[in-house]
Scaffold this active site. Structure first.
Site, PDB file in Angstrom:
ATOM      1  N   LYS A   1       4.189  -0.989   0.750  1.00 43.07           N
ATOM      2  CA  LYS A   1       2.802  -1.376   0.115  1.00 43.07           C
ATOM      3  C   LYS A   1       2.767  -0.748  -1.241  1.00 43.07           C
ATOM      4  O   LYS A   1       2.864   0.498  -1.475  1.00 43.07           O
ATOM      5  CB  LYS A   1       1.661  -1.065   1.060  1.00 43.07           C
TER       6      LYS A   1
ATOM      7  N   TYR B   1      -3.477 -12.189   1.802  1.00 43.47           N
ATOM      8  CA  TYR B   1      -4.808 -12.962   1.895  1.00 43.47           C
ATOM      9  C   TYR B   1      -4.460 -14.194   1.526  1.00 43.47           C
ATOM     10  O   TYR B   1      -5.566 -15.054   1.671  1.00 43.47           O
ATOM     11  CB  TYR B   1      -5.690 -12.402   0.710  1.00 43.47           C
TER      12      TYR B   1
ATOM     13  N   SER C   1      -4.192  -6.597  -2.463  1.00 41.45           N
ATOM     14  CA  SER C   1      -5.710  -7.467  -3.057  1.00 41.45           C
ATOM     15  C   SER C   1      -5.248  -7.707  -4.708  1.00 41.45           C
ATOM     16  O   SER C   1      -5.809  -8.666  -5.038  1.00 41.45           O
ATOM     17  CB  SER C   1      -6.709  -6.412  -2.791  1.00 41.45           C
TER      18      SER C   1
ATOM     19  N   GLU D   1      10.469   8.979   3.614  1.00 40.59           N
ATOM     20  CA  GLU D   1       9.145   8.411   4.258  1.00 40.59           C
ATOM     21  C   GLU D   1       9.667   7.695   5.471  1.00 40.59           C
ATOM     22  O   GLU D   1       9.168   7.768   6.591  1.00 40.59           O
ATOM     23  CB  GLU D   1       8.313   8.057   3.404  1.00 40.59           C
TER      24      GLU D   1
ATOM     25  N   ARG E   1      -5.712   9.858  -4.464  1.00 39.82           N
ATOM     26  CA  ARG E   1      -5.087   9.874  -3.310  1.00 39.82           C
ATOM     27  C   ARG E   1      -3.602  10.317  -3.521  1.00 39.82           C
ATOM     28  O   ARG E   1      -2.670  10.021  -2.718  1.00 39.82           O
ATOM     29  CB  ARG E   1      -5.151   8.652  -2.373  1.00 39.82           C
TER      30      ARG E   1
ATOM     31  N   CYS F   1      -8.760   9.515   3.180  1.00 39.59           N
ATOM     32  CA  CYS F   1      -8.068   8.969   4.447  1.00 39.59           C
ATOM     33  C   CYS F   1      -8.120  10.143   5.467  1.00 39.59           C
ATOM     34  O   CYS F   1      -7.416  10.061   6.501  1.00 39.59           O
ATOM     35  CB  CYS F   1      -6.799   8.391   3.979  1.00 39.59           C
TER      36      CYS F   1
ATOM     37  N   ARG G   1     -10.569  -1.777  -2.414  1.00 41.16           N
ATOM     38  CA  ARG G   1     -11.385  -0.676  -2.195  1.00 41.16           C
ATOM     39  C   ARG G   1     -12.964  -1.202  -2.647  1.00 41.16           C
ATOM     40  O   ARG G   1     -13.672  -0.679  -1.846  1.00 41.16           O
ATOM     41  CB  ARG G   1     -11.142   0.541  -3.514  1.00 41.16           C
TER      42      ARG G   1
ATOM     43  N   LYS H   1       3.961   3.872   1.133  1.00 40.16           N
ATOM     44  CA  LYS H   1       2.795   3.186   0.540  1.00 40.16           C
ATOM     45  C   LYS H   1       2.525   4.117  -0.769  1.00 40.16           C
ATOM     46  O   LYS H   1       2.340   5.452  -0.593  1.00 40.16           O
ATOM     47  CB  LYS H   1       1.322   3.537   1.601  1.00 40.16           C
TER      48      LYS H   1
ATOM     49  N   CYS I   1      -7.179   4.042   9.695  1.00 39.15           N
ATOM     50  CA  CYS I   1      -7.381   5.199   8.553  1.00 39.15           C
ATOM     51  C   CYS I   1      -8.682   5.645   8.801  1.00 39.15           C
ATOM     52  O   CYS I   1      -9.831   4.843   9.520  1.00 39.15           O
ATOM     53  CB  CYS I   1      -7.162   4.328   7.351  1.00 39.15           C
TER      54      CYS I   1
ATOM     55  N   CYS J   1     -10.650   6.115   5.725  1.00 38.78           N
ATOM     56  CA  CYS J   1     -11.269   6.110   4.347  1.00 38.78           C
ATOM     57  C   CYS J   1     -12.489   5.107   4.075  1.00 38.78           C
ATOM     58  O   CYS J   1     -13.517   5.588   3.618  1.00 38.78           O
ATOM     59  CB  CYS J   1     -10.332   5.546   3.294  1.00 38.78           C
TER      60      CYS J   1
END
Length: 331
Positions: free
Chosen positions: A254, A319, A280, A239, A223, A130, A211, A201, A120, A122
């Site tokens: 996501k 994570y 996140s 998609e 976005r 992006c 971010r 997404k 990406c 971004c």
């Protein structure tokens, strides 16, 4: 047959019996561990909104990679935080860019580790979007130029493959990004490098801590013209189908937790491996609650990841990966 002939509790009577009849198995092989690499030396800075997650400079990355290998996790996802940014994200496709350098290093230290490169712009653009921005002088508006962005995304993907990335993971949500990257990789001789597409997404509020971590907050607007409306579900099929036709090898949903219905639908409609991104804010909410003593972190994390697997995920980006790997081993 009904009660008392049928007693459902018979198969729950002991831990061993429960293990025998368990329908969904969560294993360390399911995980991809995201890592944020940055420029400089001696950098290990904890991200304030993501306890336990760090910005790491290359000289300190090896120790983290050794932890990943020791945990049994077999794949990492690399995000780069560069020093220099510009309008077209030049450092994203620089031969010596931070992701490229990190990839080469990881493949030297742990060649068996699967390196997934986030593709990406971004993190690398000074405006945080992006893709390339087109300014309409007539109307005074600015928007992301889809087709111009594809050219730079292809350059980024090829440079990442040249550096040794095992999987390219384009997260930009431009129309036609999978076909453009597939063609670019093939022409450059990387026809065997798979594409893990961020197919579905959403324009989600759950990305806030990321971010901060990636320094990728848009400097204007949002976005929503290229990421999906959280209210839409049939659009997810369109998609995902487009990415399948264009040559994707894996399909991602996501975020994960608020979109388990979408994850299940994608799994049922397509025969490619499905990836769930445990994003996140999903991570940070668990960490915050655990820090306050409100939840059992281990139990909640393993239940959450199992739920994603049960909903249809073949792979989970999380994570929590290193902790979850340890917990699954009973440590």
């Amino acid at each position: 047959m009904t009660f008392p002939i049928t007693r459902h509790r018979r198969l729950r009577r002991t831990a061993s019996i429960r293990n025998m009849v368990r329908e969904t198995q969560l294993t360390v092989n399911d995980f991809i561990y995201p890592i944020f690499v940055t420029v400089g030396t001696g950098v290990k800075e904890e991200i304030p909104s993501m306890p336990g997650v760090y910005h790491l400079s290359l000289d300190l990355l090896q120790a983290e990679i050794e932890k990943v290998v020791a945990s049994g996790v077999q794949s990492i996802l690399l995000f780069g935080v560069p020093h220099d940014k510009d309008a077209v994200g030049t450092s994203a496709y620089d031969h010596n860019g931070i992701v490229q350098e990190a990839t080469r290093a990881v493949k030297t230290w742990a060649p068996q580790l699967v390196v997934v490169a986030d593709t990406c712009l971004c993190q690398f653009t000074d405006h945080g979007h992006c893709g390339v921005i087109h300014h309409d002088e007539r109307t005074g508006t600015a928007e992301v130029d889809n087709d111009a962005s594809l050219e730079l995304l292809v350059k980024t993907a090829v440079s990442q493959a040249e550096a040794g990335a095992d999987i390219i993971a384009p997260s930009n949500m431009m129309d036609g990004f999978v076909s453009a990257i597939r063609e670019g990789l093939d022409e450059a001789g990387y026809e065997m490098v798979p594409i893990m597409s961020y197919s579905v997404k959403y324009a989600s509020a759950f990305y806030g801590p990321f971010r901060e971590a990636a320094h990728s907050t848009p400097q204007f607007g949002d976005r929503k013209t290229y990421q999906m409306d959280p209210a839409n579900v049939r659009e997810a099929l369109r998609e995902a189908e487009a990415d399948v036709v264009e040559g994707a090898d894996m399909l991602m949903v996501k975020p994960a937790l608020a979109y388990l219905d979408v994850l299940r639908m994608v799994k049922e409609h397509f025969d490619l491996p499905v990836v769930a991104y445990n994003v996140s804010a999903e991570y940070s909410m668990v960490k915050a609650a655990a820090a306050n003593g409100w939840i059992d972190e281990r139990a909640v994390v393993l239940e959450t990841l199992t739920g994603m697997k049960r909903a249809g995920a073949d792979i989970i980006i999380t994570y929590h990966a290193l902790d979850a790997a340890r917990w699954l081993k009973g440590e």
